[in-house]
Design an enzyme around this catalytic site. Sequence first.
Site, mmCIF file in Angstrom:
data_model
loop_
_atom_site.group_PDB
_atom_site.id
_atom_site.type_symbol
_atom_site.label_atom_id
_atom_site.label_comp_id
_atom_site.label_asym_id
_atom_site.label_seq_id
_atom_site.Cartn_x
_atom_site.Cartn_y
_atom_site.Cartn_z
ATOM 1 N N GLY A 39 0.798 -1.226 0.000
ATOM 2 C CA GLY A 39 0.000 0.000 0.000
ATOM 3 C C GLY A 39 0.832 1.278 0.000
ATOM 4 N N ARG A 97 -12.884 20.296 7.878
ATOM 5 C CA ARG A 97 -13.989 20.597 8.786
ATOM 6 C C ARG A 97 -13.577 20.611 10.245
ATOM 7 N NH1 ARG A 97 -18.712 16.966 6.319
ATOM 8 N NH2 ARG A 97 -16.926 15.711 5.725
ATOM 9 N N ASP A 170 -27.200 26.084 7.032
ATOM 10 C CA ASP A 170 -26.861 26.218 8.452
ATOM 11 C C ASP A 170 -26.350 27.634 8.711
ATOM 12 O OD1 ASP A 170 -24.165 26.287 7.617
ATOM 13 O OD2 ASP A 170 -23.980 24.117 7.836
ATOM 14 N N LYS A 194 -29.779 24.268 11.601
ATOM 15 C CA LYS A 194 -29.354 22.853 11.589
ATOM 16 C C LYS A 194 -28.523 22.523 12.833
ATOM 17 C CE LYS A 194 -25.435 21.273 9.429
ATOM 18 N NZ LYS A 194 -24.525 21.062 8.292
ATOM 19 N N ARG A 196 -25.935 19.383 14.110
ATOM 20 C CA ARG A 196 -25.297 18.119 13.712
ATOM 21 C C ARG A 196 -25.326 17.140 14.883
ATOM 22 N NH1 ARG A 196 -22.873 15.786 9.824
ATOM 23 N NH2 ARG A 196 -22.801 17.556 8.411
ATOM 24 N N ASP A 220 -24.184 25.614 -0.494
ATOM 25 C CA ASP A 220 -23.295 25.089 0.552
ATOM 26 C C ASP A 220 -21.927 24.847 -0.056
ATOM 27 O OD1 ASP A 220 -22.586 24.285 3.067
ATOM 28 O OD2 ASP A 220 -23.890 22.536 3.151
HETATM 29 C C1 R5P Z 1 -20.992 21.958 7.184
HETATM 30 O O1 R5P Z 1 -20.545 22.831 7.900
HETATM 31 C C2 R5P Z 1 -20.714 21.926 5.709
HETATM 32 O O2 R5P Z 1 -20.797 23.191 5.136
HETATM 33 C C3 R5P Z 1 -21.650 20.975 5.002
HETATM 34 O O3 R5P Z 1 -22.985 21.423 5.187
HETATM 35 C C4 R5P Z 1 -21.543 19.590 5.555
HETATM 36 O O4 R5P Z 1 -20.206 19.253 5.757
HETATM 37 C C5 R5P Z 1 -22.162 18.602 4.611
HETATM 38 O O5 R5P Z 1 -22.065 17.327 5.193
HETATM 39 P P1 R5P Z 1 -23.234 16.268 4.992
HETATM 40 O O6 R5P Z 1 -23.528 16.243 3.535
HETATM 41 O O7 R5P Z 1 -22.637 14.973 5.508
HETATM 42 O O8 R5P Z 1 -24.389 16.721 5.822
#
Ligand code: R5P
Length: 317
Positions: A39, A97, A170, A194, A196, A220
């Site tokens: 790998g 992220r 969000d 939103k 998470r 987004d």
């Molecule tokens: C979040 O802060 C990002 O801008 C996206 O909304 C997020 O990472 C998207 O992830 P998923 O499609 O898994 O909800």
Amino acid sequence: MYKNMLIFSGTAHPDLTEEVCDHLGKPRAKVGIEYFPDGEVNVKVHEDVRGSDVFIVQPTCPPVDSNLMELLVLIDCMVRASAGRVSAVIPYYGYARKDRKDEGRVPITAKLVANMITKAGADRVITIDLHAAQIQGFFDIPVDHLYASPALLPYLRKLDIEDLVVVGPDVGSIKLARAYAKRLGNIEFAIVDKRRIDGGRVEVQNVIGNVEHKNVILVDDMISTGGSISEAAQILSDKGARKIYISTTHPVLCGPALERLDKAPVEQVVVTNTIPLNGKESSKIHVVSVAPLLAKAIDHIHRNESVSGLFEGWVGS
Ligand code: R5P
């Protein structure tokens, strides 16, 4: 300042590299990339790079770790072959992220990856729509942060959607939504509230702003598992929105993303080619290319001309 410009590709997205090369009128520079049975990746450059202005195109999309490692090994190879300057062209910057400690005992991977790229020997980074613009500051080398909006907005305008409102999925996307609303003719914008739950699940509770009887463009920076965008589309539909379109820069599209998008009350999903779809097709997805933008930026960097001038008036995340 440097000898010739050489454009190399990792294995993550050779089609995008080819397209960039076509726009620049240059052949793709030759490098061999192979994997040992255990790998490990090994590369050998088949060009004289001494004193050259080297650009390596490699989004760090899935498989994230091997694409990242390949990029690091390519940078190391070019440095050791005495390239004049090495630029890492990372259309999608993975690990972005985790850009702060929002709880105890967690890493900041956006910074760790920046350290690795810098330590490997990159002289500069070119990237598109970072998850958070301040990630530029994690690098102690110049970062050219490009916007995908010059690729996305002309297509969105062509759709000629009436009674339109832009929605961010969000609170982190307020700036992006406001900027798109302005560029689409000073139209209204709204935000989805939103929360998470974990890496693959989100919960939406409310919409701040009016979407009733309106057509919507949800904007987004990325679609990963599709949770955010499909939940947002559902609540918008529940609140009386008419047709819902999605515009996003990076189609990570992992896990249940395609299934979620297919089921979501969404007309079309407009994405760019910062990441290859690699067979993740859906009749809802329309791809616009960032190759012209990347080619222009590379050309300006090579000529030592302004890059920000290319993006005046455009919007990024
Ligand atoms: C979040 O802060 C990002 O801008 C996206 O909304 C997020 O990472 C998207 O992830 P998923 O499609 O898994 O909800």
